[in-house]
Design an enzyme around this catalytic site. Structure first.
Site, PDB file in Angstrom:
ATOM      1  N   GLU A 258      75.663  41.750 -29.481  1.00  0.00           N
ATOM      2  CA  GLU A 258      75.164  40.674 -30.345  1.00  0.00           C
ATOM      3  C   GLU A 258      75.103  41.168 -31.795  1.00  0.00           C
ATOM      4  OE1 GLU A 258      71.016  38.052 -30.841  1.00  0.00           O
ATOM      5  OE2 GLU A 258      71.057  39.912 -29.660  1.00  0.00           O
ATOM      6  N   LYS A 321      74.995  30.634 -29.848  1.00  0.00           N
ATOM      7  CA  LYS A 321      73.804  30.710 -29.013  1.00  0.00           C
ATOM      8  C   LYS A 321      73.039  29.392 -29.039  1.00  0.00           C
ATOM      9  CE  LYS A 321      69.634  33.517 -28.310  1.00  0.00           C
ATOM     10  NZ  LYS A 321      68.807  34.623 -28.842  1.00  0.00           N
ATOM     11  N   CYS A 371      71.440  37.509 -26.014  1.00  0.00           N
ATOM     12  CA  CYS A 371      70.059  37.989 -26.055  1.00  0.00           C
ATOM     13  C   CYS A 371      69.264  37.441 -24.870  1.00  0.00           C
ATOM     14  CB  CYS A 371      69.419  37.627 -27.388  1.00  0.00           C
ATOM     15  SG  CYS A 371      67.816  38.409 -27.678  1.00  0.00           S
TER      16      CYS A 371
END
Length: 503
Positions: A258, A321, A371
């Protein structure tokens, strides 16, 4: 004493910096149930359950204070309140559980009370995963992730369902002090969970095709990551680690963490050229995290993005995301409370993405989870239902420091792999990175705060687990069972107050 047992059971049952023994997590619901049954009133049961949960969850989530203090604006005194506030919130769910057990404790037989309590716990974990954007961290089944044999039932009933079964066992164990007969079903249910695990672990994995995938862990200091003076150094470190690994082995895909690239990869620049040239010259595709943006009507929206670059050196697809971290990636009610800044600084407030479709690279259909999206069963379910044959978790756990946070995060990923029957790959900045197979076995994993590259074959699986196929129905089934047990309890007469015999 029972409050202490709750804390110790949770602390040593879940991942911690000292020693984890998964079986000890059962002490948490056992002591919690005892507190509920011994309470003299509904109000006292609610308070006892809340206090026990608050203390236990706060202790296990101590690491939440680290990013807030180390990278945010708060001093230690205020940062230390963050895990406490999370504990206060999570304790509400154990409070409701204790209230429900106390209410039914003198109405239901010892045989029925346990499944009633188990299904109530399961529903509460589902609610916790969705209420206020959701926070299903430290679910009871998560503690058993280091023991793949014990978690295979999540392929049928999900992680929340397994948590419910663990509570059923716990409540029967509490009732042993009243009737020795309660020990037998507790043992039988435990044996059933282990038996399912043993049977599934003995089954060979489907003979599907494989892809060789490389995972790079850069170990870039979070304090320097967004400093423009170190951008080129960061990029070259990832390039050098990848080149070194590819000299000894080939890969169908390389994966970086990420925001591994702390700049806008979509913009033409010398740094973009370095990355695209690497893919073209090595003829190796790359999935990497980088911030992204879209502009429309003079409005710029930032995204936490994963870019897929082909072996020809072209950005072919991306994923933004969708489930953002409150106060870390955006400020809830930011338009209403403009003075409340993010607790952890970055490059700005992110917007949620819209698409959850897999990213395709030849036969590989990547289901990206960035995440803490990995902690939500519903998000992994969505990726697989849309055709993902591999789950990929890009993360930056440097925020957690040298704490139990990265280990708890990894354990959540293990549950998602088993639930969905998919190989799962984790690529993180500082660890833990590695490979998990569809049975939840950790095939390879890195140490914290080391630079590493791992390349291995990964199964491309298309078969769906019963949990994955019946996900929507299971949610309603658990809610329906809870409603049935509540109705049975309402129709039952209250018996004399339960007391645990002192030995």
């Amino acid at each position: 004493m029972k409050y202490v047992l709750c804390i110790l059971g949770a602390w040593f049952g879940f991942a911690n910096p000292i020693y984890q023994l998964p079986l000890l997590v059962l002490v948490f619901p056992v002591a919690l149930t005892a507190l509920a049954l011994e309470a003299g009133s509904r109000k006292q049961a609610l308070f006892r359950g809340w206090l026990a949960g608050m203390l236990s969850y706060s202790a296990c989530l101590y690491w939440v204070a680290l990013p807030v203090h180390n990278f945010g604006p708060l001093p230690w005194l205020l940062s230390a309140t963050c895990p406490l506030l999370l504990g206060v919130y999570l304790g509400l769910f154990t409070g409701v559980f204790a209230l429900a057990v106390n209410w039914a404790g003198n109405r239901l037989s010892w045989l029925l009370l346990a499944p009633y309590a188990g299904v109530i716990w399961t529903v509460l974990e589902y609610v916790r995963a969705h209420l206020l954007t959701g926070f299903p961290w430290l679910t009871l089944s998560q503690a058993f992730s280091p023991w793949p044999l014990a978690i295979q039932s999540v392929a049928y009933i999900g992680a929340f369902g397994l948590s419910g079964l663990l509570v059923v066992i716990s409540v029967w164990l509490v009732r042993v002090s009243q009737t020795k007969s309660a020990l037998l079903p507790a043992i039988l249910l435990g044996a059933l969970v282990v038996g399912i695990g043993y049977g599934r672990m003995q089954q060979p994995l489907p003979e599907n095709s494989e892809a060789r995938v490389g995972v790079v862990q850069g170990n870039i200091s979070q304090s320097r990551k967004w400093d423009q003076k170190f951008q080129e150094q960061t990029v070259r470190k990832y390039l050098n680690l990848s080149r070194s690994a590819l000299e000894d082995s080939s890969a169908d895909l390389m994966i970086w963490p990420e925001t591994a690239l702390p700049f806008f990869l979509q913009e033409k620049s010398e740094l973009q050229r370095l990355v695209l040239d690497f893919c073209r010259k090595r003829e190796t595709p790359l999935l990497t995290g980088s911030p992204g943006y879209k502009q429309s009507n003079r409005i710029t929206k930032l995204y936490n993005r994963a870019h897929l670059i082909s072996e020809q050196g072209r950005i072919t697809n991306s994923y933004d995301k969708r489930h953002l971290v409150p106060f870390g990636e955006y400020v809830p009610l930011g338009s209403w409370i403009p003075f409340l800044d993010k607790l952890v600084p970055g490059i700005g407030d992110f917007s949620p993405g819209q698409s959850s479709a897999p990213l395709h690279q030849e036969d590989i259909a990547l289901g990206p989870l960035i995440c803490y999206e990995i902690i939500f069963p519903s998000i992994a379910q969505e990726r697989v239902s849309k055709g993902a044959n591999i789950l990929v978790n890009l993360s930056n756990d440097a925020w957690f420091g040298r704490s139990s946070g990265p280990h708890q995060h990894w354990n959540q990923a293990v549950l998602r792999a088993v639930e969905q029957g998919r190989s799962l790959i984790r690529s993180t900045n500082t660890g833990i990175s590695g490979f998990i197979d569809s049975r939840g076995r950790s095939l390879q994993k890195s140490a914290l705060y080391t630079s590493s590259t791992q390349i291995r074959g990964v199964r491309l699986l298309s078969e769906r687990t019963p949990f994955s196929e019946k996900y929507g129905m299971l949610r309603w089934l658990y809610c329906g069972l809870a409603a049935v047990f509540v109705l049975i309890t309402l129709g039952s007469k209250e018996k004399p107050h339960f007391k645990i015999k002192k030995v």
